[in-house]
Design an enzyme around this catalytic site. Structure first.
Site, short mmCIF file in Angstrom:
data_model
loop_
_atom_site.label_atom_id
_atom_site.label_comp_id
_atom_site.label_asym_id
_atom_site.label_seq_id
_atom_site.Cartn_x
_atom_site.Cartn_y
_atom_site.Cartn_z
CB THR B 42 -0.78 -0.01 1.32
OG1 THR B 42 -1.51 -1.18 1.35
CG2 THR B 42 -1.66 1.16 1.47
CG ASP B 58 -2.73 2.23 -2.69
OD1 ASP B 58 -2.52 1.24 -3.41
OD2 ASP B 58 -2.62 2.21 -1.45
NE ARG B 60 -2.45 -2.15 -8.20
CZ ARG B 60 -1.58 -1.90 -9.18
NH1 ARG B 60 -0.32 -2.22 -9.01
NH2 ARG B 60 -1.96 -1.34 -10.29
CE LYS B 74 -5.10 -0.56 -0.21
NZ LYS B 74 -3.80 -0.53 -0.84
N GLY B 88 -0.76 -3.60 5.39
CA GLY B 88 -0.36 -4.89 5.92
C GLY B 88 -1.31 -5.96 5.42
CB SER B 170 5.01 -1.66 -0.18
OG SER B 170 3.81 -1.41 -0.86
CG ASP B 207 5.03 -0.07 -3.87
OD1 ASP B 207 4.02 -0.18 -3.16
OD2 ASP B 207 5.87 -0.96 -4.01
CB SER B 210 0.70 1.62 -4.18
OG SER B 210 1.56 1.29 -3.16
#
Lengths: 186, 275
Positions: B42, B58, B60, B74, B88, B170, B207, B210
Site C-alpha cells: 500500500t 491508494d 490496490r 483502506k 499490511g 510499501s 511501487d 500500490s
C-alpha cells in the site's frame, strides 16, 4: 513478621505449632474443588498455591492427555503423535495466550497492592472466587456474567468474544459423563 | 486431565490446533506453497493541517503478484471523528479496526463522550502487543477531538509514533519524500489535500504494490469528507459488468417465416378441482 490469620491445628485445637502442616480440603461440589496447602511455621501461614498454580507451563504430555476435543488423538488433523508435539507449543503465541488472563490478573493485583495496600486485592480476589463459582451444570455453557463484570470484560470486545465462541460450539459433552467427571466419580 | 469420553470445550479466542499441522505440511510439499494471505502492499499517508487531518490511501490489494482488489477501501471508520488507514494483511487491518471501532462505541455509549484519538491508540497498542506482531497491521490513525488534531502511527508490534505527517506501506518512501518536501505546519485545506494526493501518487508510480485510485478523507471539527475516489487512475479499464444488449443492436438482414403444421392426435380433458 506476623500475619493476621491464625490456623488452628485440628488435633490439638491449639494454634499451629512449628513444623505442623495443615492441609485444608473443601468438600466435593459440582464446581471446581480447590486444594490449598498452607504451611504453618511460627504461626505464619502462607498460601503456597495461589494464582501461579493456574499458570500452564506446557501442553500436557502425550498418553495422559492427547490433543483433540475428546482427548483422543486426532490423526487426521494433527498427524501421528510425537512427544515433542505434545510437550512444546507449536505456535509462539500458544503459551502466552493460555496464560494471558491469569497474568493480567496477577499484574493488576500486584499494582493494586502497591497502590492501596494488601486489603484491596484480597477483597477483590474473594469476590472473584465467589463469582467464579456461579456456574451452570458442567455440560452447559455458563455466561460468567458476574466474573466478566468484575474483570471489566463486559465493556470491551476482544478476539475471545468473536472467535471460537464457546456458546456457539457445535459439540456438546454427554451430560451424565460430564457431571460424573466433575463430581470425581468417573 | 482429559478422558476420551469427556469433552473439553476449547478456550475462546484463537485456536492454535492447526499450527502443528501447518508446520508439518510445509515440509511435505517440496516447492509447493501454502496459500498466502492477501496483503495490501500500500501507500497510505496522513497530514495534519490547520483545521484537522487529511488521510489518503491508494486502492490496490495484492495477493503475491496478482491484484486481488482494485477498489479496496483502506480508510476505515473508527469513530465519527477518528478514521484509520491500514496497511499490511488486509484481513488483519479490517478486523482490528472493527474491534477498535466497537470498543470505542461501547465506551462512548457508556460515558456519553466522544472518544479521543489517544484512546484508540492505546487500545490498539495493547491489542497488537499482546499478539506479538502476529497480527500484521500497520495503521495510521487520524482524528480531531476536544484536545486538537492528532495523527498517530501504530506498528504491528504495538509501537506508536505521534507525528504531523507520515506515510506507511510499501510505497511509503516515495510518499515520504513528497511529504518532507512539501509539508508546512498549519496548511490550508486545499494545499493539504493536494499534498496528500501528490504523495499517494508518487507511491503509486514508484511501487508495484500500490495503484489504481486515490481515496482521501478529510476530518475536521465540523464534518468528515470521505472522498472515494478522489482521483481515478488514468489506466482504468472500461469493462462492462452487464452483458445485456438492447434490442436492435444487431441489424436484421433477412426474415423468413415458416408456419408449423400441427395435427390434433388426441384430446383429453381433466377436470380441475376448484373446491
Amino acid at each position: 513478621m506476623h500475619s493476621t490469620t491464625v490456623v488452628f491445628c485440628k488435633r490439638k485445637l491449639t494454634p499451629v505449632c512449628t513444623g505442623c502442616v495443615v492441609i485444608k480440603k473443601r468438600p466435593n461440589r459440582i464446581f471446581n474443588t480447590v486444594y490449598r496447602k498452607e504451611s504453618g511455621r511460627n504461626g505464619i501461614t502462607m498460601n503456597t498455591r495461589g494464582l501461579r498454580s493456574q499458570l500452564k507451563d506446557s501442553v500436557p504430555v502425550a498418553g495422559l492427555c492427547p490433543q483433540g476435543a475428546y482427548g483422543v488423538q486426532d490423526s487426521l488433523r494433527s498427524g501421528f503423535t510425537s512427544v515433542k508435539n505434545e510437550l512444546l507449543p507449536s505456535h509462539p503465541l500458544e503459551l502466552s495466550e493460555k496464560n494471558f488472563q491469569p497474568n493480567q490478573d496477577r499484574m493488576n493485583f500486584s499494582t493494586l497492592r502497591n497502590i492501596q495496600g494488601l486489603h484491596a486485592p484480597l477483597k477483590l480476589q474473594m469476590e472473584y472466587r465467589a463469582a467464579r463459582q456461579i456456574q451452570r451444570l458442567p455440560f452447559l455453557q455458563s455466561s460468567n456474567l458476574a466474573l466478566d463484570t468484575l474483570r471489566g470484560n463486559d465493556e470491551s470486545i476482544g478476539f475471545e468474544d468473536i472467535l471460537n465462541d464457546p456458546t456457539q460450539s457445535e459439540m456438546m459433552g454427554e451430560p451424565h459423563m460430564m457431571v460424573e467427571y466433575k463430581l470425581g466419580l468417573l | 486431565m482429559a478422558l476420551s469420553n469427556v469433552l473439553e470445550t476449547p478456550a475462546a479466542g484463537f485456536n492454535f490446533d492447526n499450527a502443528a499441522r501447518n508446520a508439518a505440511l510445509e515440509g511435505l510439499f517440496d516447492g509447493g506453497q501454502t496459500p498466502k494471505p492477501m496483503k495490501t502492499g500500500t501507500t497510505i499517508a496522513g497530514v495534519v493541517f490547520k483545521d484537522g487531518v487529511v488521510l489518503g490511501a491508494d486502492t490496490r490489494a495484492t495477493s503475491s503478484e496478482v491484484v486481488a482488489d482494485k477498489m479496496c477501501a483502506k480508510i476505515h471508520h473508527i469513530a465519527p471523528n477518528i478514521y484509520c488507514c491500514g496497511a499490511g494483511t488486509a484481513a488483519d487491518t479490517q478486523k482490528t479496526t472493527d474491534l477498535l471501532s466497537s470498543n470505542l462505541t461501547i465506551f462512548s455509549l457508556n460515558s456519553g463522550r466522544n472518544p479521543r484519538v489517544v484512546m484508540a491508540v492505546n487500545i490498539l497498542q495493547d491489542m497488537l502487543y499482546r499478539y506479538r506482531g502476529q497480527i500484521g497491521a500497520n495503521l495510521i490513525l487520524g482524528g480531531v477531538d476536544c484536545t486538537g488534531n492528532h495523527l498517530y502511527t501504530v506498528g504491528p508490534y504495538g509501537s506508536v509514533n505521534k507525528v504531523p505527517y507520515l506515510s506507511m506501506g510499501s510505497g511509503d518512501l516515495a510518499a515520504l519524500g513528497i511529504l518532507e518536501d512539501g509539508f508546512k505546519p498549519d496548511m490550508e485545506l486545499e494545499k493539504a489535500k493536494e499534498l496528500v494526493r501528490l504523495a499517494i501518487h508518487a507511491g503509486i508510480m514508484s511501487d508495484l504494490g500500490s495503484g489504481n485510485n486515490i481515496d482521501i478523507c478529510v476530518i475536521t471539527r465540523q464534518r468528515v469528507d470521505y472522498i472515494r475516489p478522489y482521483q481515478v487512475s488514468e489506466y482504468k479499464d472500461n469493462r462492462k459488468t452487464k452483458y445485456k444488449y438492447r434490442p436492435g443492436t444487431t441489424a436484421v438482414l433477412t426474415e423468413k417465416v415458416v408456419p408449423l403444421k400441427l395435427e390434433v392426435v388426441q384430446e383429453s380433458m381433466q377436470r380441475m378441482d376448484t373446491a
